[in-house]
Write a protein that holds these residues in place. Structure first.
Motif, PDB file in Angstrom:
ATOM      1  N   SER A  30       0.820  -1.207   0.000  1.00 47.84           N
ATOM      2  CA  SER A  30       0.000   0.000   0.000  1.00 47.84           C
ATOM      3  C   SER A  30       0.858   1.263   0.000  1.00 47.84           C
ATOM      4  O   SER A  30       0.553   2.236  -0.696  1.00 47.84           O
ATOM      5  N   ALA A  31       1.943   1.255   0.769  1.00 49.61           N
ATOM      6  CA  ALA A  31       2.844   2.412   0.806  1.00 49.61           C
ATOM      7  C   ALA A  31       3.434   2.664  -0.581  1.00 49.61           C
ATOM      8  O   ALA A  31       3.432   3.796  -1.071  1.00 49.61           O
ATOM      9  N   PHE A  32       3.917   1.614  -1.222  1.00 51.85           N
ATOM     10  CA  PHE A  32       4.507   1.764  -2.553  1.00 51.85           C
ATOM     11  C   PHE A  32       3.463   2.271  -3.549  1.00 51.85           C
ATOM     12  O   PHE A  32       3.704   3.214  -4.298  1.00 51.85           O
ATOM     13  N   SER A  33       2.295   1.665  -3.531  1.00 50.94           N
ATOM     14  CA  SER A  33       1.214   2.041  -4.447  1.00 50.94           C
ATOM     15  C   SER A  33       0.781   3.492  -4.248  1.00 50.94           C
ATOM     16  O   SER A  33       0.562   4.234  -5.215  1.00 50.94           O
ATOM     17  N   THR A  34       0.655   3.911  -3.000  1.00 49.84           N
ATOM     18  CA  THR A  34       0.279   5.297  -2.714  1.00 49.84           C
ATOM     19  C   THR A  34       1.372   6.253  -3.179  1.00 49.84           C
ATOM     20  O   THR A  34       1.087   7.292  -3.773  1.00 49.84           O
ATOM     21  N   PHE A  35       2.619   5.893  -2.929  1.00 46.47           N
ATOM     22  CA  PHE A  35       3.722   6.772  -3.306  1.00 46.47           C
ATOM     23  C   PHE A  35       3.742   7.005  -4.807  1.00 46.47           C
ATOM     24  O   PHE A  35       3.808   8.144  -5.261  1.00 46.47           O
ATOM     25  N   VAL A  36       3.680   5.955  -5.606  1.00 46.50           N
ATOM     26  CA  VAL A  36       3.828   6.123  -7.060  1.00 46.50           C
ATOM     27  C   VAL A  36       2.514   6.424  -7.768  1.00 46.50           C
ATOM     28  O   VAL A  36       2.523   6.994  -8.862  1.00 46.50           O
ATOM     29  N   GLY A  37       1.385   6.062  -7.168  1.00 41.64           N
ATOM     30  CA  GLY A  37       0.111   6.203  -7.854  1.00 41.64           C
ATOM     31  C   GLY A  37      -0.672   7.457  -7.548  1.00 41.64           C
ATOM     32  O   GLY A  37      -1.564   7.831  -8.311  1.00 41.64           O
ATOM     33  N   ARG A  38      -0.343   8.106  -6.436  1.00 39.20           N
ATOM     34  CA  ARG A  38      -1.136   9.276  -6.033  1.00 39.20           C
ATOM     35  C   ARG A  38      -0.234  10.424  -5.569  1.00 39.20           C
ATOM     36  O   ARG A  38      -0.513  11.092  -4.587  1.00 39.20           O
ATOM     37  N   VAL A  39       0.826  10.656  -6.280  1.00 37.78           N
ATOM     38  CA  VAL A  39       1.819  11.659  -5.877  1.00 37.78           C
ATOM     39  C   VAL A  39       1.179  13.023  -5.639  1.00 37.78           C
ATOM     40  O   VAL A  39       1.445  13.681  -4.635  1.00 37.78           O
ATOM     41  N   GLU A  61       5.783   6.958 -14.439  1.00 38.79           N
ATOM     42  CA  GLU A  61       5.687   5.879 -15.422  1.00 38.79           C
ATOM     43  C   GLU A  61       6.407   4.678 -14.831  1.00 38.79           C
ATOM     44  O   GLU A  61       7.615   4.732 -14.617  1.00 38.79           O
ATOM     45  N   ARG A  62       5.706   3.620 -14.578  1.00 37.87           N
ATOM     46  CA  ARG A  62       6.154   2.536 -13.711  1.00 37.87           C
ATOM     47  C   ARG A  62       6.984   1.474 -14.419  1.00 37.87           C
ATOM     48  O   ARG A  62       6.579   0.326 -14.541  1.00 37.87           O
ATOM     49  N   VAL A  64      11.516   0.838 -15.795  1.00 37.44           N
ATOM     50  CA  VAL A  64      12.841   1.398 -16.039  1.00 37.44           C
ATOM     51  C   VAL A  64      12.777   2.200 -17.335  1.00 37.44           C
ATOM     52  O   VAL A  64      12.236   1.748 -18.347  1.00 37.44           O
ATOM     53  N   GLY A  65      13.300   3.406 -17.289  1.00 36.42           N
ATOM     54  CA  GLY A  65      13.244   4.312 -18.427  1.00 36.42           C
ATOM     55  C   GLY A  65      12.019   5.215 -18.400  1.00 36.42           C
ATOM     56  O   GLY A  65      11.932   6.168 -19.171  1.00 36.42           O
ATOM     57  N   GLY A  66      11.070   4.914 -17.495  1.00 41.52           N
ATOM     58  CA  GLY A  66       9.887   5.749 -17.363  1.00 41.52           C
ATOM     59  C   GLY A  66      10.240   7.071 -16.704  1.00 41.52           C
ATOM     60  O   GLY A  66      11.264   7.206 -16.046  1.00 41.52           O
ATOM     61  N   ARG A  67       9.366   8.034 -16.887  1.00 40.84           N
ATOM     62  CA  ARG A  67       9.613   9.356 -16.328  1.00 40.84           C
ATOM     63  C   ARG A  67       8.761   9.589 -15.097  1.00 40.84           C
ATOM     64  O   ARG A  67       7.693   9.011 -14.938  1.00 40.84           O
ATOM     65  N   MET A  68       9.230  10.482 -14.248  1.00 41.52           N
ATOM     66  CA  MET A  68       8.422  11.077 -13.187  1.00 41.52           C
ATOM     67  C   MET A  68       8.344  12.546 -13.575  1.00 41.52           C
ATOM     68  O   MET A  68       9.375  13.191 -13.778  1.00 41.52           O
ATOM     69  N   TYR A  69       7.095  13.049 -13.726  1.00 44.10           N
ATOM     70  CA  TYR A  69       6.947  14.413 -14.220  1.00 44.10           C
ATOM     71  C   TYR A  69       5.664  15.044 -13.705  1.00 44.10           C
ATOM     72  O   TYR A  69       4.735  14.363 -13.309  1.00 44.10           O
ATOM     73  N   GLU A  70       5.654  16.364 -13.729  1.00 43.18           N
ATOM     74  CA  GLU A  70       4.458  17.108 -13.359  1.00 43.18           C
ATOM     75  C   GLU A  70       3.776  17.598 -14.632  1.00 43.18           C
ATOM     76  O   GLU A  70       4.432  17.849 -15.648  1.00 43.18           O
ATOM     77  N   TRP A  85      13.516  -0.349 -11.016  1.00 42.41           N
ATOM     78  CA  TRP A  85      12.113  -0.503 -10.651  1.00 42.41           C
ATOM     79  C   TRP A  85      11.924  -1.872 -10.023  1.00 42.41           C
ATOM     80  O   TRP A  85      12.104  -2.897 -10.700  1.00 42.41           O
ATOM     81  N   ASN A  86      11.576  -1.917  -8.733  1.00 42.76           N
ATOM     82  CA  ASN A  86      11.460  -3.177  -8.014  1.00 42.76           C
ATOM     83  C   ASN A  86      10.301  -3.118  -7.014  1.00 42.76           C
ATOM     84  O   ASN A  86      10.513  -3.134  -5.804  1.00 42.76           O
ATOM     85  N   PRO A  87       9.048  -3.028  -7.499  1.00 39.78           N
ATOM     86  CA  PRO A  87       7.908  -2.941  -6.576  1.00 39.78           C
ATOM     87  C   PRO A  87       7.717  -4.243  -5.800  1.00 39.78           C
ATOM     88  O   PRO A  87       7.961  -5.312  -6.343  1.00 39.78           O
ATOM     89  N   PRO A  88       7.324  -4.205  -4.554  1.00 43.12           N
ATOM     90  CA  PRO A  88       7.051  -3.028  -3.735  1.00 43.12           C
ATOM     91  C   PRO A  88       8.248  -2.590  -2.900  1.00 43.12           C
ATOM     92  O   PRO A  88       8.104  -1.813  -1.973  1.00 43.12           O
ATOM     93  N   ASP A  89       9.447  -3.110  -3.250  1.00 44.16           N
ATOM     94  CA  ASP A  89      10.637  -2.818  -2.446  1.00 44.16           C
ATOM     95  C   ASP A  89      11.228  -1.444  -2.699  1.00 44.16           C
ATOM     96  O   ASP A  89      11.876  -0.882  -1.818  1.00 44.16           O
ATOM     97  N   GLY A  90      11.010  -0.895  -3.901  1.00 46.22           N
ATOM     98  CA  GLY A  90      11.533   0.437  -4.143  1.00 46.22           C
ATOM     99  C   GLY A  90      11.823   0.720  -5.594  1.00 46.22           C
ATOM    100  O   GLY A  90      11.552  -0.089  -6.487  1.00 46.22           O
TER     101      GLY A  90
END
Length: 160
Positions: A30-39, A61-62, A64-70, A85-90
């Motif tokens: 849940s922590a991982f999902s909340t962090f990446v899914g509802r920034v 973008e979940r 490797v090579g994906g972006r984090m953007y506003e 990218w290694n969900p849910p570990d980080g």
């Protein structure tokens, strides 16, 4: 990593590494999902973003090579590119927010108990940064502390 809790995230900083962590009241998944899914729901965008009050969404973008953007009315503005990218570990990303230099942000999500997860940030690469390119009041250590505190509050709300 340092330990901390939702009220007082811990913080370590030196000239090469910024570390912060917080224990949140939700499962690792849940922590991982909340962090990446509802920034945009929990990140303190007014203070810690490129567009501040203009932001409509933050996307991770979940893969490797994906972006984090506003996303703003004038388009997309990159925060970084995912390098691991290694969900849910980080996951890890190249942080492209600082002009003229890439730094690296590693986020880990460690199960502490069934409904308790330590979320840690390790921000490295500061040797690549020309300090004159940073605003005089720039404090990434404080920024990560505030951001993790806000994240912990969102996890607590979701757990209720």
């Amino acid at each position: 990593m340092s330990s901390g809790n939702a009220r007082h995230p811990s913080l370590e900083a030196d000239q090469r590494v910024v570390r912060a962590s917080v224990v949140v009241n939700c499962s690792q998944e849940s922590a991982f999902s909340t962090f990446v899914g509802r920034v945009a729901d929990w990140w303190p965008l007014q203070s810690y973003s490129l567009g501040q009050g203009q932001i409509k969404e933050v996307v991770v973008e979940r893969h490797v090579g994906g972006r984090m953007y506003e996303v703003r009315a004038d388009g997309e503005h990159d925060w970084g590119v995912i390098t691991s990218w290694n969900p849910p570990d980080g996951f890890m990303l190249r942080w492209d927010v600082i002009p003229g230099a890439a730094t690296y942000v590693e986020l880990t999500f460690e199960k502490v108990a069934d409904r308790s997860t330590r979320v840690s940030v390790e921000h490295t690469g500061w040797e690549n940064v020309d300090p004159s390119l940073l605003p005089p009041d720039c404090d990434y250590g404080e920024g990560w502390r505030v951001t993790l505190h806000s994240f912990a509050e969102e996890c607590a709300k979701s757990a209720q």
